[in-house]
Scaffold this motif. Structure first.
Motif, PDB file in Angstrom:
ATOM      1  N   ASN A  68     -24.056-114.135  30.458  1.00 23.33           N
ATOM      2  CA  ASN A  68     -24.056-114.335  29.002  1.00 23.33           C
ATOM      3  C   ASN A  68     -25.452-114.662  28.489  1.00 23.33           C
ATOM      4  O   ASN A  68     -25.904-114.139  27.460  1.00 23.33           O
ATOM      5  CB  ASN A  68     -23.096-115.460  28.622  1.00 23.33           C
ATOM      6  CG  ASN A  68     -21.641-115.101  28.872  1.00 23.33           C
ATOM      7  OD1 ASN A  68     -21.331-113.970  29.216  1.00 23.33           O
ATOM      8  ND2 ASN A  68     -20.761-116.066  28.713  1.00 23.33           N
ATOM      9  N   GLY A  72     -27.652-112.251  25.972  1.00 21.08           N
ATOM     10  CA  GLY A  72     -28.078-112.836  24.710  1.00 21.08           C
ATOM     11  C   GLY A  72     -27.601-112.014  23.525  1.00 21.08           C
ATOM     12  O   GLY A  72     -26.440-111.610  23.446  1.00 21.08           O
ATOM     13  N   ASN A  73     -28.521-111.721  22.615  1.00 21.67           N
ATOM     14  CA  ASN A  73     -28.159-110.934  21.426  1.00 21.67           C
ATOM     15  C   ASN A  73     -28.360-109.433  21.627  1.00 21.67           C
ATOM     16  O   ASN A  73     -28.205-108.651  20.686  1.00 21.67           O
ATOM     17  CB  ASN A  73     -28.958-111.407  20.207  1.00 21.67           C
ATOM     18  CG  ASN A  73     -30.447-111.103  20.337  1.00 21.67           C
ATOM     19  OD1 ASN A  73     -30.915-110.676  21.401  1.00 21.67           O
ATOM     20  ND2 ASN A  73     -31.199-111.339  19.276  1.00 21.67           N
ATOM     21  N   GLU A  75     -31.163-107.843  22.346  1.00 22.97           N
ATOM     22  CA  GLU A  75     -32.459-107.338  21.873  1.00 22.97           C
ATOM     23  C   GLU A  75     -33.235-106.522  22.918  1.00 22.97           C
ATOM     24  O   GLU A  75     -33.824-105.486  22.567  1.00 22.97           O
ATOM     25  CB  GLU A  75     -33.303-108.511  21.360  1.00 22.97           C
ATOM     26  CG  GLU A  75     -34.633-108.112  20.748  1.00 22.97           C
ATOM     27  CD  GLU A  75     -35.744-108.029  21.783  1.00 22.97           C
ATOM     28  OE1 GLU A  75     -36.698-107.269  21.548  1.00 22.97           O
ATOM     29  OE2 GLU A  75     -35.647-108.720  22.818  1.00 22.97           O
ATOM     30  N   ASP A  80     -29.265-105.281  19.377  1.00 23.79           N
ATOM     31  CA  ASP A  80     -29.087-106.387  18.431  1.00 23.79           C
ATOM     32  C   ASP A  80     -28.862-105.787  17.037  1.00 23.79           C
ATOM     33  O   ASP A  80     -29.682-105.943  16.138  1.00 23.79           O
ATOM     34  CB  ASP A  80     -30.293-107.334  18.458  1.00 23.79           C
ATOM     35  CG  ASP A  80     -31.620-106.614  18.293  1.00 23.79           C
ATOM     36  OD1 ASP A  80     -31.687-105.402  18.573  1.00 23.79           O
ATOM     37  OD2 ASP A  80     -32.588-107.272  17.876  1.00 23.79           O
ATOM     38  N   SER A  82     -26.798-104.969  13.402  1.00 20.59           N
ATOM     39  CA  SER A  82     -25.947-105.618  12.405  1.00 20.59           C
ATOM     40  C   SER A  82     -24.564-104.978  12.384  1.00 20.59           C
ATOM     41  O   SER A  82     -23.566-105.626  12.069  1.00 20.59           O
ATOM     42  CB  SER A  82     -26.578-105.535  11.010  1.00 20.59           C
ATOM     43  OG  SER A  82     -26.825-104.178  10.651  1.00 20.59           O
ATOM     44  N   GLY A  85     -23.831-103.008  18.184  1.00 21.61           N
ATOM     45  CA  GLY A  85     -24.591-103.855  19.089  1.00 21.61           C
ATOM     46  C   GLY A  85     -23.775-104.213  20.317  1.00 21.61           C
ATOM     47  O   GLY A  85     -22.758-103.596  20.629  1.00 21.61           O
ATOM     48  N   HIS A  87     -21.576-107.027  22.492  1.00 26.88           N
ATOM     49  CA  HIS A  87     -20.712-108.189  22.289  1.00 26.88           C
ATOM     50  C   HIS A  87     -20.161-108.625  23.647  1.00 26.88           C
ATOM     51  O   HIS A  87     -19.590-107.801  24.372  1.00 26.88           O
ATOM     52  CB  HIS A  87     -19.550-107.861  21.357  1.00 26.88           C
ATOM     53  CG  HIS A  87     -19.973-107.445  19.979  1.00 26.88           C
ATOM     54  ND1 HIS A  87     -19.945-108.296  18.904  1.00 26.88           N
ATOM     55  CD2 HIS A  87     -20.451-106.257  19.513  1.00 26.88           C
ATOM     56  CE1 HIS A  87     -20.380-107.651  17.822  1.00 26.88           C
ATOM     57  NE2 HIS A  87     -20.701-106.417  18.172  1.00 26.88           N
TER      58      HIS A  87
END
Length: 406
Positions: A68, A72-73, A75, A80, A82, A85, A87
């Protein structure tokens, strides 16, 4: 409102990885380091990005913390977004509590609502423990061209190894006729890679039916695929001809790392047309000091080499002191090999210290696996550890007690 997507990828990354033993004691298998600077999950994630797929669900379960944090996000993989992406999807928490994922199909079933958010035409199911480069968009195009309900990626394997795989028998147009899970007498050598493209409505219908069947193992290979074939659904094989390795065992993990080495490696990490993305660590450049001897090896950023390194893969921050030697080995981040120590045919997990004049391993032998040392160990001076053995915190005192001291 979520933007509609052509494809949503679901990456199964929750397996315990028990055949990697101590290497997966505190992390999920897809988080295991590979090739010096990468982790196993970088490869399917990079394949998604390079294939133009920007919506990925990563299904985690066993020891998910490291994985996890690493994702991360999203990137590093340009995920990353909007809309879409990457999840991370742990087992679903509902009104009646949460259930562990009971199988590969149940894992996807628990995340049907995630898929429905994006109303995709197709769903791509991936495994998180394979090393390969693949353009999924070509497979998706063929799936749509065939008007298929399901398309399964296949790899041609030697006939004498076919009994180890799920085997697909096809006609001349690659339409799947039947599927055999690890057959004693295989009719074909087309092995399933565990990569599936499903038409979304068909997938959801079969997941719901499978969940209602109390006798089911909730597994794609054992339940979903055979049921669809029995029902006469349009199912096709998609031939893959590149490098592919299941790194779920100690031997295959070592072999796949060795496949990165040489002037013409079996698997090229530096193909500019198909970049492998990863999360960068802030490390100083590697230092190869005067008197060091490094041959046919990967030495990652942050390493400090004063000894000898032959035919090996070293992750970030590894130190090999003057007079030490590392040969035919995979060394993960932060390991220290002190002066006079020898590491010959081993996998050593992160932050372990091999003290002065210790000997780990007794050379490569095709009939055995490399020695494995777990993370955060300190191997005492002059200890000798040989044979096909895995050393971790649980058996450390017993193994070191038996170690031969010079």
């Amino acid at each position: 409102m979520y933007r509609k997507k052509e494809c949503v990828a679901m990456l199964l990354a929750g397996g315990q990885g028990s055949r990697l033993y101590t290497l997966t004691e505190t992390m999920a298998k897809p988080a295991v380091q590979f090739g010096g600077k990468y982790r196993i999950i970088d490869f399917p994630l990079s394949n998604c990005v390079n294939s133009g797929i920007d919506t990925v669900g990563v299904l985690t379960q066993y020891q998910p913390l490291v994985l996890n944090e690493y994702i991360g996000n999203g990137e590093p993989w340009d995920l990353d977004k909007s809309s879409g992406g990457v999840h991370v999807l742990p087992p679903y928490q509902g009104k009646k509590g949460s259930d562990w994922y009971k199988g590969t199909a149940n894992a996807i079933y628990q995340n049907i609502n995630f898929i429905k958010r994006y109303s995709p035409k197709v769903v791509l199911i991936l495994s998180g423990d394979h090393i390969y480069k693949m353009n999924y968009s070509k497979m998706i195009r063929e799936h749509i061209r065939n008007n298929a309900d399901c398309t399964i990626a296949v790899l041609t394997v030697p006939m004498d190894q076919a009994k180890r795989f799920g085997i697909l028998n096809t006609d001349k147009n690659n339409k799947i006729l039947d599927f055999e899970e690890k057959p004693a007498n295989p009719k074909s050598n087309k092995a399933s890679m565990g990569i599936y493209v499903f038409s979304t409505d068909v997938l959801i219908n079969y997941l719901v039916m499978d969940e209602q069947d109390k006798e089911s193992s909730n597994d794609f290979g054992k339940n979903i695929i055979p049921k669809m074939l029995a029902d006469g659904k349009k199912m096709y094989a998609y031939d893959f001809e590149g490098y592919w390795k299941d790194v779920g065992t100690i031997s295959s993990l070592w072999e796949s790392n060795m496949d990165l080495l040489g002037k013409n490696p079996a698997f090229n990490l530096f193909d500019k047309s198909w970049r492998i993305y990863y999360r960068h660590e802030q490390e100083p450049p590697q230092r190869i000091n005067a008197g060091a001897d490094v041959q046919n090896s990967f030495v990652t950023e942050g390493c400090n080499i004063s000894g000898k390194v032959y035919n090996s893969v070293l992750s970030n921050g590894v130190i090999v002191e003057k007079g030490a030697m590392v040969k035919d080995s995979v060394i993960m981040s932060g390991v220290v090999v002190k002066s006079g120590a020898v590491v010959d045919f081993a996998i050593i997990d992160h932050d372990t210290v091999i003290d002065k004049d210790a000997e780990i391993g007794d050379g490569k032998d095709n009939n055995k696996s490399p020695i494995v040392l777990g993370a955060d160990l300190v191997i005492p001076k002059k200890t000798k550890i040989t044979g096909n053995i895995i050393v971790d915190h649980d058996n450390f005192n017993e193994v070191i007690g038996k170690g031969e001291n010079k």
